[in-house]
Design an enzyme around this catalytic site. Structure first.
Site, PDB file in Angstrom:
ATOM      1  N   CYS A  84       0.805  -1.220   0.000  1.00  0.00           N
ATOM      2  CA  CYS A  84       0.000   0.000   0.000  1.00  0.00           C
ATOM      3  C   CYS A  84       0.841   1.274   0.000  1.00  0.00           C
ATOM      4  CB  CYS A  84      -0.947  -0.007   1.193  1.00  0.00           C
ATOM      5  SG  CYS A  84      -1.983  -1.484   1.275  1.00  0.00           S
ATOM      6  N   HIS A 116      -3.415   6.723   2.244  1.00  0.00           N
ATOM      7  CA  HIS A 116      -3.829   5.425   1.712  1.00  0.00           C
ATOM      8  C   HIS A 116      -5.227   5.113   2.211  1.00  0.00           C
ATOM      9  CE1 HIS A 116      -4.296   1.241   1.006  1.00  0.00           C
ATOM     10  NE2 HIS A 116      -4.020   0.878   2.247  1.00  0.00           N
ATOM     11  N   ASN A 144     -10.338  -0.768  -0.449  1.00  0.00           N
ATOM     12  CA  ASN A 144      -8.891  -0.682  -0.292  1.00  0.00           C
ATOM     13  C   ASN A 144      -8.249  -1.274  -1.543  1.00  0.00           C
ATOM     14  OD1 ASN A 144      -6.179  -1.184   0.294  1.00  0.00           O
ATOM     15  ND2 ASN A 144      -6.563  -1.723   2.433  1.00  0.00           N
TER      16      ASN A 144
END
EC number: 2.3.1.180
Length: 333
Positions: free
Chosen positions: A122, A258, A289
């Site tokens: 990420c 993020h 996500n």
């Protein structure tokens, strides 16, 4: 001893264009609830996620990247032939070699651009952005395409109550080019490998190949440990990035973390004491996500909706499996 000729790159670098691609299939929480015992209210309260996008067979890592890249190149106002580097951050391209970046560089029509993949979870977009900046300042490329792309639906265990609702698919891309002013700040990045077990692939590919396990590998995580680390440690990293750039929260226009979890985002906003005027990306609500793709996708949406504008000062921070992290301050294209 011979003297090596010094590199002649640009004094600084900046983001010139951004593009995104979200798969056409929109998956609401009700679909996730077919395989786990939970509720729409629980998923929303714990993560903020209402829907996510899942890719079809045709929406491959390369195909989604090409769509996002085309938009970013058009937004930057340059030709494909001017791109000297293609950096792809992904953990969901299932060919060990060659790098998917080489396929993307070729299909875009670049003139033999340097092309490679990186695996930084990420935080991958931040890692790629930093590498691109270095290439431009060093002089090995004038324009570099940085792509964050994932098909995390391929690595999702739909029976895992802790993660089944989290992940989505998509691609985000930016074009990085030369600048006469510093518009990508110093990067604060690092890793904490002692915590690598908190986010990981369940088993190695070889275990599945050899029949040691019957279930295809997936991503799993220790939710509470990740939450605590992200909230307490990543707020410190974000502040360090502000300090390195020589600005304060009052100078910020936009915060693009993020898109891991809305509660993490909201806690970071509180810890950093961001002023009311700062626009905060919460793209996770409808995108899920998407790991390396989440920051450029969120950036693209904020600009497209007018919530952020060209020239705004933004703090971006990615964090995830490894555990790795990267934060910097940028001027939006």
């Amino acid at each position: 001893m011979a003297k090596i000729k010094p590199s002649k790159g640009a004094p600084y670098a900046r983001i010139l264009g951004v593009g995104g691609y979200r798969p056409t299939r929109v998956v609401p929480n009700e679909v996730i609830l077919e395989t786990i015992e939970s509720s729409d209210e629980w998923i929303r309260s714990r993560s903020g996620i209402e829907t996510r996008h899942w890719a079809s067979d045709e929406e491959t890592v390369a195909a989604m990247s090409l769509e996002a890249s085309g938009k970013a190149i058009a937004d930057a106002g340059i030709s494909v032939e001017q791109i000297g580097g293609v950096i792809v951050s992904t953990v969901s391209h299932f060919k060990q070699t060659p790098a998917v970046a080489t396929e993307i560089a070729d299909k875009l029509g670049t003139d033999k651009a340097a092309a490679f993949d990186i695996s930084a979870g990420c935080a991958g977009f931040g890692y790629g952005l930093t590498l691109a900046k270095g290439m431009i300042v060093e002089g090995s490329a004038e324009y570099v395409l940085v792509i964050g792309v994932e098909r995390l639906s391929d690595l999702t265990d739909l029976e895992d109550r802790a993660t089944a609702f989290l992940f989505g698919d998509g691609a985000g891309a930016v074009v990085v080019g030369p600048s006469q002013e510093p518009e990508i700040g110093p990067t604060v990045w690092g890793s904490e490998g002692d915590k690598s077990e908190t986010i990981k692939q369940t088993v190695p590919w070889t275990d599945y190949r050899d029949g040691t396990v019957e279930k295809f590998p997936a991503i799993t995580q220790e939710g509470q440990a990740v939450f605590r680390w992200a909230v307490f440690e990543m707020a410190k990293v974000a502040q360090q990035a502000l300090d390195a750039a020589g600005i304060t929260v009052d100078d910020l226009d936009v915060f693009i973390p993020h898109q891991a979890n809305v509660r993490i985002i909201d806690s970071m906003v509180k810890t950093l004491k961001l002023p009311e005027h700062v626009t905060v990306a919460r793209d996770i609500r409808t995108t899920g996500n998407t790991s390396a793709a989440s920051i450029p996708l969120a950036m693209e949406r904020l600009l497209a909706t007018g919530e952020a504008k060209s020239g705004d000062t933004a703090l971006v921070i990615g964090f995830g499996a490894g555990l790795v992290y990267a934060a910097t301050v940028v001027t939006l294209p």
